[in-house]
Design a protein around this motif. Structure first.
Motif: not given
Ligand code: ATP
Ligand code: MG
Length: 575
Positions: A91-93, A139-143, A150-152
């Motif tokens: 789901r990061e995509l 773009f990564r839809d990080e949880i 650091m973690r966008g």
């Protein structure tokens, strides 16, 4: 640049949402502002720092022979279906459908796009090797995007992709990138370490992570002080002698261990060392129960277990699942008679016998257990986590642990994408071959955060000179005093002409406010012009890193400044 006309809105209070120090300081120093979760605007100071990093990355990529391109952010699903990643990327995509009902995604990485580009253009071995790179927004839809830059979810990455005609060429491309990365982090003035990111293979490893060392880093690095071995804790190999002939062991017997659940409790109760006890840990791997055995004084490395059994999903069994599998309360699981569950043991457990294990019965353990005789162990292999002081797998010296932040990754991909997307060329013999690929990422925006995690104090950011938005903060304490203003302007012009980027604090503010802001924003050098100093013909200096103060003469200022600046840079380990 004059601070009176600059856009650098500083904050006195630390915003509650910021958990890590770089996030707090980037917000407080007026460098970034959040638009929505994991998505930020870079204000002028933040953008300058970002561009400073990007420029050094670009120079070193160019020097290494890579060629800059710019690929699109929006990518068609078809390409991702061709590579097979449409299904496997989680789901990061971020996926969406456009007005013509075409499935698309926002690029989290560009292997598909670059391979598609090259397969249409490259026909012959004569056109190889080629290495294409870009510095672009991913773009990564990080949880959990909660650590600022650091973690966008949206972040700037430099990604390079090499294409070679043979293995020797691909290896050369890999090491050229490895060397370029080392130069980049040296030039940025950061303390870093390249660690092997391959499990198992020493020496011939073609995956390295570059870590910026910082006490607040998420990753633990096991590194050798004596040689160049370094590995992520999850990958670090445990050294173990080969198993020999084991002395025979009398038949296993049950001992009562009422209410003793943990290794420590059992060891204390039976009066034995934890090293004589086997820990049996129950996991669920892709829905199936498995058990992992490690010595009582060791920790299991879940990544090693996951890789060993090639599981997509691995989790500890719940207390209910443990009870169902062992027919005993939690704390009494053991490898003997554990029906229907595959057992994997750490290699150390093959070195001895006479183990103490859980009896799969409440309040009981077994002793004198010979694992090869009494249990069905599928394999004895490296499953434990290394500990500080363990021998280095390369040279035997004691390993040390440090914390780090992953800022770059070099990886030999081989044929994965060229096969999937059919990227071929004709070799010297006119035979069709797949191109051999490598991919090389650097987290450009993460570096801005990582450099702050590594370099900060109570007063704020301590920027390494190569990353600092301005190298010098020139503080005029008398913005209403004509002589001071004239002198400040003169120094400001001289510094900028000499290529030393300077921010002039010409605001009508109290000295305390000016010093606080300069400290917070982290400029490596502070120069202060005040009434008394002017009268004495000097400007005060401060090295932000050491806090050391001094003075330079106004007469012949530039020459004296340039010499002193060399010392400041050397203190940072810069050439
Ligand atoms: P991580 O394990 O930290 O999620 P990754 O293995 O997904 O990283 P790569 O796909 O190798 O990272 O990306 C290359 C580089 O991009 C990383 O080394 C890291 O510096 C940076 N990066 C990855 N994800 C992010 C993110 N969400 N925000 C900022 N930078 C990132
Ligand atoms: Mg990631």
């Amino acid at each position: 640049m004059r601070l009176s006309r600059y856009y650098a809105p500083t904050l006195k209070e630390t915003p509650a949402e910021a958990e890590v120090v770089s996030h707090k300081l980037l917000l407080r120093a007026g460098m970034i502002r959040k638009l929505t979760a994991g998505i930020y605007t870079y204000l002028p100071l933040g953008l300058k720092a970002l561009n400073n990093v990007a420029n050094i990355v670009r120079e070193e990529m160019d020097r290494a022979g890579a060629l800059e391109i710019l690929m699109p952010a929006v990518q068609p699903a078809d390409l991702w279906k061709e590579s097979g990643r449409w299904e496997f990327y989680g789901r990061e995509l971020l996926r969406f459908v456009d007005r013509h009902d075409r499935e698309s995604c926002l690029g989290p990485t560009h292997e598909e796009v670059v391979t598609d580009l090259v397969r249409h253009e490259i026909r012959s071995y004569r056109q190889l090797p080629v290495n294409l790179y870009q510095i672009q927004m991913k773009f990564r839809d990080e949880i959990r995007p909660r650590f600022g830059l650091m973690r966008g979810r949206e972040f700037v990455m430099k990604d390079a992709y090499s294409f070679d005609k043979d293995d020797a060429g691909a290896d050369a491309s890999y090491w050229a990138m490895y060397k370029a990365y080392a130069r980049i982090f040296e030039r940025l003035g950061l303390k870093f370490r390249a660690v092997s990111a391959d499990s198992g293979a020493i020496g011939g490893s073609f995956s390295h992570e570059f870590m910026v060392l910082a006490a607040t880093g998420e990753d633990t690095i096991a590194s050798c002080p004596a040689c160049d071995y370094g590995a992520n804790l999850e990958k670090a190999e445990a050294v173990c002698p080969p198993p020999g002939q084991l002395a025979p062991c009398p038949a296993a017997e049950t001992v009562a261990t009422p209410g003793k659940h943990t290794v420590e409790e059992v060891a204390a109760f039976l009066g034995v060392d934890a090293k004589k006890i086997v820990k049996t840990l129950l996991y669920v791997a892709d829905g199936k129960p498995v058990a992992a055995l490690v010595r009582g004084d060791r920790a299991l490395n879940e990544v090693k277990l996951k890789n060993l059994i090639d599981a997509k999903d691995l989790r500890l069994a719940s207390p209910e699942e443990v009870v169902a599998a062992t027919k005993a309360p939690v704390g009494f699981a053991g490898p003997v008679g554990l029906a229907g569950i595959t057992l994997y043991a750490d290699q150390e457990l093959a070195l001895e016998n006479g183990w103490i294990v859980g009896a799969n019965t409440a309040d009981a353990h077994l002793r004198q257990v010979d694992l090869s005789r009494d249990a069905k162990v599928a394999s004895f292999t490296d499953l434990r986590e290394v500990a500080p002081g363990d021998p280095c797998p390369k040279c035997g010296a004691a390993l040390a642990f440090t914390k780090g932040i992953e800022v770059g990754h070099v990886f030999k991909l081989g044929l994965k994408y060229s096969k999937a997307l059919n990227a071929t060329f004709l070799d010297e013999a006119g035979k069709e071959q797949f191109m051999i690929m490598g991919c090389y990422g650097i987290g450009v925006s993460r570096i801005v955060a990582a450099c702050i995690e590594q370099n900060n104090d109570e007063a704020g950011i301590v920027f390494p000179p190569p990353i600092a938005p301005f190298e010098v903060a020139l503080i005029n304490l008398g913005p209403k005093d004509e002589a001071a203003v004239a002198k400040a302007d003169e120094l400001y012009d001289a510094l900028n002409k000499a290529g030393v980027e300077t921010l002039l604090d010409d605001r009508d503010e109290r000295p305390g406010v000016k010093f606080k802001d300069a400290d917070l924003m982290g400029f490596p050098i502070q120069l202060t012009l005040g009434g008394k100093g002017l009268a004495r013909g000097i400007v005060e200096t401060k090295d932000r890193r050491t806090g050391e103060k001094g003075e330079l003469p106004l007469e012949g200022f530039l020459e004296a400044f340039m010499a002193w600046r060399e010392n400041v840079r050397q203190g940072w380990g810069l050439e």
